[in-house]
Design a protein around this motif. Structure first.
Motif, PDB file in Angstrom:
ATOM      1  N   CYS A  48       0.835  -1.209   0.000  1.00  0.00           N
ATOM      2  CA  CYS A  48       0.000   0.000   0.000  1.00  0.00           C
ATOM      3  C   CYS A  48       0.867   1.255   0.000  1.00  0.00           C
ATOM      4  O   CYS A  48       0.583   2.221  -0.720  1.00  0.00           O
ATOM      5  CB  CYS A  48      -0.926   0.001   1.217  1.00  0.00           C
ATOM      6  SG  CYS A  48      -2.250  -1.218   1.151  1.00  0.00           S
ATOM      7  N   TRP A  66      -1.002  -5.881  -7.524  1.00  0.00           N
ATOM      8  CA  TRP A  66      -2.223  -6.299  -6.828  1.00  0.00           C
ATOM      9  C   TRP A  66      -2.628  -7.707  -7.244  1.00  0.00           C
ATOM     10  O   TRP A  66      -3.097  -8.497  -6.429  1.00  0.00           O
ATOM     11  CB  TRP A  66      -3.364  -5.317  -7.109  1.00  0.00           C
ATOM     12  CG  TRP A  66      -3.147  -3.949  -6.534  1.00  0.00           C
ATOM     13  CD1 TRP A  66      -3.079  -2.772  -7.216  1.00  0.00           C
ATOM     14  CD2 TRP A  66      -2.974  -3.617  -5.155  1.00  0.00           C
ATOM     15  NE1 TRP A  66      -2.871  -1.723  -6.345  1.00  0.00           N
ATOM     16  CE2 TRP A  66      -2.804  -2.220  -5.074  1.00  0.00           C
ATOM     17  CE3 TRP A  66      -2.939  -4.358  -3.974  1.00  0.00           C
ATOM     18  CZ2 TRP A  66      -2.604  -1.542  -3.871  1.00  0.00           C
ATOM     19  CZ3 TRP A  66      -2.738  -3.695  -2.771  1.00  0.00           C
ATOM     20  CH2 TRP A  66      -2.577  -2.316  -2.721  1.00  0.00           C
ATOM     21  N   GLN A  95      -7.088  -4.578  -7.522  1.00  0.00           N
ATOM     22  CA  GLN A  95      -6.933  -3.827  -6.273  1.00  0.00           C
ATOM     23  C   GLN A  95      -8.148  -3.980  -5.352  1.00  0.00           C
ATOM     24  O   GLN A  95      -7.980  -4.236  -4.149  1.00  0.00           O
ATOM     25  CB  GLN A  95      -6.662  -2.356  -6.559  1.00  0.00           C
ATOM     26  CG  GLN A  95      -6.401  -1.536  -5.281  1.00  0.00           C
ATOM     27  CD  GLN A  95      -6.014  -0.099  -5.570  1.00  0.00           C
ATOM     28  OE1 GLN A  95      -5.852   0.299  -6.727  1.00  0.00           O
ATOM     29  NE2 GLN A  95      -5.865   0.690  -4.535  1.00  0.00           N
ATOM     30  N   LYS A  99      -8.087  -5.657  -1.599  1.00  0.00           N
ATOM     31  CA  LYS A  99      -8.663  -4.997  -0.421  1.00  0.00           C
ATOM     32  C   LYS A  99      -9.670  -5.897   0.266  1.00  0.00           C
ATOM     33  O   LYS A  99      -9.714  -5.990   1.497  1.00  0.00           O
ATOM     34  CB  LYS A  99      -9.315  -3.671  -0.842  1.00  0.00           C
ATOM     35  CG  LYS A  99      -9.842  -2.854   0.331  1.00  0.00           C
ATOM     36  CD  LYS A  99     -10.402  -1.519  -0.143  1.00  0.00           C
ATOM     37  CE  LYS A  99     -10.929  -0.702   1.041  1.00  0.00           C
ATOM     38  NZ  LYS A  99     -11.501   0.600   0.603  1.00  0.00           N
ATOM     39  N   PHE A 103      -9.032  -6.663   4.120  1.00  0.00           N
ATOM     40  CA  PHE A 103      -9.608  -5.520   4.829  1.00  0.00           C
ATOM     41  C   PHE A 103     -11.059  -5.765   5.192  1.00  0.00           C
ATOM     42  O   PHE A 103     -11.887  -6.082   4.333  1.00  0.00           O
ATOM     43  CB  PHE A 103      -9.504  -4.265   3.948  1.00  0.00           C
ATOM     44  CG  PHE A 103      -9.775  -2.973   4.653  1.00  0.00           C
ATOM     45  CD1 PHE A 103      -8.822  -2.399   5.489  1.00  0.00           C
ATOM     46  CD2 PHE A 103     -10.989  -2.316   4.482  1.00  0.00           C
ATOM     47  CE1 PHE A 103      -9.070  -1.203   6.131  1.00  0.00           C
ATOM     48  CE2 PHE A 103     -11.250  -1.122   5.123  1.00  0.00           C
ATOM     49  CZ  PHE A 103     -10.280  -0.552   5.951  1.00  0.00           C
ATOM     50  N   PHE A 123      -7.464  -3.560   8.739  1.00  0.00           N
ATOM     51  CA  PHE A 123      -6.805  -4.715   8.150  1.00  0.00           C
ATOM     52  C   PHE A 123      -7.032  -5.933   9.050  1.00  0.00           C
ATOM     53  O   PHE A 123      -7.173  -5.807  10.268  1.00  0.00           O
ATOM     54  CB  PHE A 123      -5.303  -4.467   8.005  1.00  0.00           C
ATOM     55  CG  PHE A 123      -4.947  -3.586   6.846  1.00  0.00           C
ATOM     56  CD1 PHE A 123      -4.936  -4.079   5.555  1.00  0.00           C
ATOM     57  CD2 PHE A 123      -4.628  -2.249   7.047  1.00  0.00           C
ATOM     58  CE1 PHE A 123      -4.611  -3.272   4.477  1.00  0.00           C
ATOM     59  CE2 PHE A 123      -4.300  -1.424   5.980  1.00  0.00           C
ATOM     60  CZ  PHE A 123      -4.291  -1.933   4.691  1.00  0.00           C
ATOM     61  N   TYR A 199     -15.385  -1.793  -1.395  1.00  0.00           N
ATOM     62  CA  TYR A 199     -14.137  -2.211  -2.032  1.00  0.00           C
ATOM     63  C   TYR A 199     -13.884  -1.580  -3.391  1.00  0.00           C
ATOM     64  O   TYR A 199     -12.734  -1.420  -3.788  1.00  0.00           O
ATOM     65  CB  TYR A 199     -14.114  -3.741  -2.111  1.00  0.00           C
ATOM     66  CG  TYR A 199     -14.212  -4.326  -0.727  1.00  0.00           C
ATOM     67  CD1 TYR A 199     -13.118  -4.297   0.113  1.00  0.00           C
ATOM     68  CD2 TYR A 199     -15.410  -4.821  -0.224  1.00  0.00           C
ATOM     69  CE1 TYR A 199     -13.200  -4.767   1.414  1.00  0.00           C
ATOM     70  CE2 TYR A 199     -15.505  -5.294   1.076  1.00  0.00           C
ATOM     71  CZ  TYR A 199     -14.385  -5.258   1.886  1.00  0.00           C
ATOM     72  OH  TYR A 199     -14.480  -5.700   3.176  1.00  0.00           O
TER      73      TYR A 199
END
Length: 280
Positions: A48, A66, A95, A99, A103, A123, A199
């Motif tokens: 990131c 990614w 990406q 995520k 996340f 996270f 997202y």
């Protein structure tokens, strides 16, 4: 100083301004960069930071990194999601999928799920995604779809006599061709005006408003009450949802383990699928 912090600082120093297109040495060399992240075991925090250094590294991350981090963390899941896809592309981009893997998006009050205060995103160290679990979130007419859903991330509440909030997320394979999308379009379901995908920021359908939640099977999978859950699905097939997690006694937990449930085939294949559907 930690290894990841030190490596991140080196990435920034080496990249410099980094927008000179004639530069193709050091950290801007793709093979070198991939080797660095392999050494770091694809540390998501370093990735990131790297993607935020400058435009060229951001573009390189979008085109290559990614995707690589997703393949590293969930190879079987990614293989299933890209099966039959042209050039192994993923709907919505790599990406947003990265995520989603790393996340928990948190939650805010919605029309069908009220919480006293928002839960921030964060996270997560590890998450198990399962397509067997995903079947519990599909109505019978949509069981041919492939949907991976995570175990709920538990968020304790300070309110007395209130269950913990569970936040979960998922992703469809080839959502544009799915029966779920077909039913949403066929029923002329409206997009939710207040919610966007956590997202990819695309517009979302409330599956509660569309009446496409199999509440008994979904609640059983989450460990929630039938009327205490909600989830949304976006145009790119990302799912995010919330529920109230019921507190079970030890006797109830043992009974839940023995429950034949609604999907007998799921129970028979769970032990096999749990290893196929990667925990990340």
């Amino acid at each position: 100083m930690s290894a990841s912090t030190s490596s991140s600082q080196k990435l920034q120093r080496t990249a410099g301004s980094g927008d000179d297109p004639s530069s193709d040495s050091g950290i801007l060399n793709e093979r070198v960069l991939v080797l660095v992240f392999q050494f770091l075991k694809w540390d998501i925090h370093v990735l990131c930071r790297t993607a935020s250094v400058n435009r060229r590294l951001r573009a390189l991350a979008k085109r290559l990194l990614w995707r690589e981090v997703c393949l590293f963390r969930a190879p079987r899941m990614v293989s299933a999601l890209t099966e039959g896809a042209r050039n192994s592309r993923i709907v919505g981009g790599w990406q947003p999928l990265a995520k989603l893997l790393f996340f928990c998006g948190g939650c805010e009050p919605t029309a069908h799920f009220e919480v006293s205060h928002p839960r921030p995103g964060h996270f997560v160290r590890s998450t198990r995604f399962s397509k067997t679990s995903g079947q519990s979130f599909l109505t019978k007419k949509c069981r041919g779809d492939v949907l991976y859903v995570s175990d709920p991330c538990e968020h304790p509440t300070s309110e007395k006599d209130r269950d913990d909030v569970g936040i979960y997320r998922g992703v469809f394979r080839e959502f544009m061709k799915s029966r779920t999308r077909e039913f949403l379009i066929g029923r002329r379901a409206d997009f939710d005006d207040r919610v966007r995908c956590t997202y990819c920021a695309a517009r979302v359908w409330s599956m509660t408003a569309a009446r496409l939640i199999p509440r008994k099977s979904a609640a059983r999978r989450l460990g929630s009450n039938d009327d205490a859950l909600e989830y949304f699905v976006c145009l790119n097939g990302h799912l995010h949802g919330t529920c109230w997690l019921a507190h079970l006694s030890s006797e109830e937990e043992e009974g839940a383990d023995d429950d034949g449930g609604e999907n007998k085939d799921d129970a028979a294949s769970e032990s096999e699928d749990e290893y196929e559907e990667d925990g990340v």
